[in-house]
Design a protein around this motif. Sequence first.
Motif, PDB file in Angstrom:
ATOM      1  N   UNK A  71     -82.916   7.876 -91.033  1.00 15.51           N
ATOM      2  CA  UNK A  71     -82.306   7.400 -89.795  1.00 15.51           C
ATOM      3  C   UNK A  71     -82.867   6.029 -89.444  1.00 15.51           C
ATOM      4  N   UNK A  72     -81.985   5.094 -89.198  1.00 15.02           N
ATOM      5  CA  UNK A  72     -82.350   3.760 -88.771  1.00 15.02           C
ATOM      6  C   UNK A  72     -81.594   3.441 -87.484  1.00 15.02           C
ATOM      7  N   UNK A  73     -81.923   2.278 -86.906  1.00 13.90           N
ATOM      8  CA  UNK A  73     -81.293   1.878 -85.651  1.00 13.90           C
ATOM      9  C   UNK A  73     -80.588   0.544 -85.827  1.00 13.90           C
ATOM     10  N   UNK A  74     -79.326   0.508 -85.373  1.00 12.28           N
ATOM     11  CA  UNK A  74     -78.482  -0.660 -85.599  1.00 12.28           C
ATOM     12  C   UNK A  74     -78.096  -1.371 -84.323  1.00 12.28           C
ATOM     13  N   UNK A  75     -76.854  -1.817 -84.261  1.00  9.06           N
ATOM     14  CA  UNK A  75     -76.342  -2.619 -83.159  1.00  9.06           C
ATOM     15  C   UNK A  75     -76.619  -1.966 -81.813  1.00  9.06           C
ATOM     16  N   UNK A  79     -78.310   4.763 -83.431  1.00  8.86           N
ATOM     17  CA  UNK A  79     -78.873   5.376 -84.636  1.00  8.86           C
ATOM     18  C   UNK A  79     -77.804   5.647 -85.689  1.00  8.86           C
ATOM     19  N   UNK A  80     -78.153   5.477 -86.943  1.00  8.04           N
ATOM     20  CA  UNK A  80     -77.260   5.812 -88.045  1.00  8.04           C
ATOM     21  C   UNK A  80     -78.121   6.150 -89.250  1.00  8.04           C
ATOM     22  N   UNK A  81     -77.507   6.720 -90.267  1.00 10.10           N
ATOM     23  CA  UNK A  81     -78.247   7.128 -91.470  1.00 10.10           C
ATOM     24  C   UNK A  81     -77.973   6.133 -92.590  1.00 10.10           C
ATOM     25  N   UNK A  82     -79.050   5.536 -93.092  1.00 14.61           N
ATOM     26  CA  UNK A  82     -78.945   4.543 -94.149  1.00 14.61           C
ATOM     27  C   UNK A  82     -79.121   5.224 -95.509  1.00 14.61           C
ATOM     28  N   UNK A  83     -78.497   4.656 -96.541  1.00 15.71           N
ATOM     29  CA  UNK A  83     -78.578   5.222 -97.894  1.00 15.71           C
ATOM     30  C   UNK A  83     -79.074   4.163 -98.877  1.00 15.71           C
ATOM     31  N   UNK A  84     -79.956   4.597 -99.780  1.00 18.42           N
ATOM     32  CA  UNK A  84     -80.479   3.741-100.841  1.00 18.42           C
ATOM     33  C   UNK A  84     -80.658   4.579-102.101  1.00 18.42           C
ATOM     34  N   UNK A  85     -80.751   3.901-103.246  1.00 21.37           N
ATOM     35  CA  UNK A  85     -81.251   4.588-104.431  1.00 21.37           C
ATOM     36  C   UNK A  85     -82.744   4.831-104.207  1.00 21.37           C
ATOM     37  N   UNK A 125     -86.817  -5.102-107.285  1.00 25.13           N
ATOM     38  CA  UNK A 125     -86.876  -6.496-107.720  1.00 25.13           C
ATOM     39  C   UNK A 125     -85.477  -7.083-107.864  1.00 25.13           C
ATOM     40  N   UNK A 126     -84.521  -6.249-108.294  1.00 19.35           N
ATOM     41  CA  UNK A 126     -83.144  -6.703-108.498  1.00 19.35           C
ATOM     42  C   UNK A 126     -82.231  -6.386-107.311  1.00 19.35           C
ATOM     43  N   UNK A 127     -82.784  -5.716-106.302  1.00 19.19           N
ATOM     44  CA  UNK A 127     -82.029  -5.286-105.107  1.00 19.19           C
ATOM     45  C   UNK A 127     -80.965  -4.235-105.414  1.00 19.19           C
ATOM     46  N   UNK A 128     -81.028  -3.610-106.578  1.00 18.61           N
ATOM     47  CA  UNK A 128     -80.059  -2.560-106.899  1.00 18.61           C
ATOM     48  C   UNK A 128     -80.233  -1.330-106.015  1.00 18.61           C
ATOM     49  N   UNK A 129     -81.444  -1.144-105.482  1.00 16.10           N
ATOM     50  CA  UNK A 129     -81.661   0.017-104.612  1.00 16.10           C
ATOM     51  C   UNK A 129     -80.829  -0.066-103.330  1.00 16.10           C
ATOM     52  N   UNK A 130     -80.388  -1.287-102.974  1.00 17.59           N
ATOM     53  CA  UNK A 130     -79.640  -1.489-101.739  1.00 17.59           C
ATOM     54  C   UNK A 130     -78.145  -1.183-101.877  1.00 17.59           C
ATOM     55  N   UNK A 131     -77.643  -1.042-103.095  1.00 20.09           N
ATOM     56  CA  UNK A 131     -76.194  -0.949-103.300  1.00 20.09           C
ATOM     57  C   UNK A 131     -75.522   0.208-102.556  1.00 20.09           C
ATOM     58  N   UNK A 132     -76.165   1.380-102.409  1.00 14.32           N
ATOM     59  CA  UNK A 132     -75.503   2.438-101.629  1.00 14.32           C
ATOM     60  C   UNK A 132     -75.227   2.048-100.178  1.00 14.32           C
ATOM     61  N   UNK A 133     -75.904   1.015 -99.687  1.00 15.49           N
ATOM     62  CA  UNK A 133     -75.678   0.585 -98.312  1.00 15.49           C
ATOM     63  C   UNK A 133     -74.309  -0.070 -98.118  1.00 15.49           C
ATOM     64  N   UNK A 134     -73.629  -0.390 -99.203  1.00 19.42           N
ATOM     65  CA  UNK A 134     -72.265  -0.903 -99.059  1.00 19.42           C
ATOM     66  C   UNK A 134     -71.372   0.150 -98.398  1.00 19.42           C
ATOM     67  N   UNK A 135     -71.741   1.429 -98.543  1.00 28.55           N
ATOM     68  CA  UNK A 135     -71.020   2.488 -97.844  1.00 28.55           C
ATOM     69  C   UNK A 135     -71.244   2.373 -96.339  1.00 28.55           C
ATOM     70  N   UNK A 136     -72.477   2.058 -95.937  1.00 30.59           N
ATOM     71  CA  UNK A 136     -72.759   1.831 -94.519  1.00 30.59           C
ATOM     72  C   UNK A 136     -71.985   0.633 -93.976  1.00 30.59           C
ATOM     73  N   UNK A 137     -71.835  -0.389 -94.816  1.00 34.30           N
ATOM     74  CA  UNK A 137     -71.074  -1.571 -94.401  1.00 34.30           C
ATOM     75  C   UNK A 137     -69.607  -1.217 -94.221  1.00 34.30           C
ATOM     76  N   UNK A 138     -69.042  -0.487 -95.163  1.00 34.43           N
ATOM     77  CA  UNK A 138     -67.632  -0.105 -95.075  1.00 34.43           C
ATOM     78  C   UNK A 138     -67.383   0.742 -93.830  1.00 34.43           C
ATOM     79  N   UNK A 139     -68.329   1.589 -93.472  1.00 35.11           N
ATOM     80  CA  UNK A 139     -68.204   2.443 -92.287  1.00 35.11           C
ATOM     81  C   UNK A 139     -68.369   1.664 -90.986  1.00 35.11           C
ATOM     82  N   UNK A 140     -68.853   0.433 -91.090  1.00 33.63           N
ATOM     83  CA  UNK A 140     -69.035  -0.382 -89.900  1.00 33.63           C
ATOM     84  C   UNK A 140     -70.387  -0.222 -89.238  1.00 33.63           C
ATOM     85  N   UNK A 141     -71.292   0.541 -89.854  1.00 32.24           N
ATOM     86  CA  UNK A 141     -72.628   0.731 -89.300  1.00 32.24           C
ATOM     87  C   UNK A 141     -73.532  -0.454 -89.610  1.00 32.24           C
TER      88      UNK A 141
END
Length: 224
Positions: A71-75, A79-85, A125-141
């Motif tokens: 759980x993280x905090x946004x706008x 609160x919303x749930x963030x996803x990472x590898x 190092x390559x920021x690949x762990x962040x890629x699941x967060x594109x789902x959070x972006x699509x959801x508008x979170x």
Amino acid sequence: MQSALPMTLMDSPVIAPADLESPHRSASSVFKRAVDILGSLVGLIVLAILFVPVAIAIKFDSPGPIFYSQERYGLMGRPFRIYKFRSMVDNAEQLKAQIKNEAKGLIFKNESDPRITRTGKFLRRTSLDEFPQFWNVLRGEMSLVGTRPPTGDEVARYELHHWQRLRVKPGITGEWQVNGRSMIKDFEDIVRLDLQYQNQWHPLYDLILIARTVQVILTKAGAY
């Protein structure tokens, strides 16, 4: 100018100050949202391609789930749930108290954090762990570009000027990522960069930071 707090925040154990300003103008930008939707769709396509090899590497490296969520905090403190590898051992949160914090203020960093797996070091190092967060972006979170999304224990200790950074959506990248990334170890410096983003923002500014992020990933050591 004041704004009413959303019900999601009112129900949360973390309460924003009543005099927190209204959301930044970027939060209602149609162009920014269009860029976020397009960028997240592209990112999710890349994620689908990379998922199998990344998932295999994570599972072979250490026991535990493929994804990590928190759980993280946004706008405006929503609160919303963030996803990472997953880039750490499965019981990383339980071990956190045993790790020295090399950062100053309301963030936690350790350059040689033993909880990070071998695969996790590469993913970070390559920021690949962040890629699941594109789902959070699509959801508008989240947005492609914004502030670093804080955890609940961080937000619970915020002072008023810290809350101003949450006037924008949290981002996969931002000023902090292109102006020092893991080398920034003082939370007040992160806040300064976040407010700098708000002051300098215009519809095309996100595209500039996205391009700079790609350059940083390709030419520097990346995160840890």
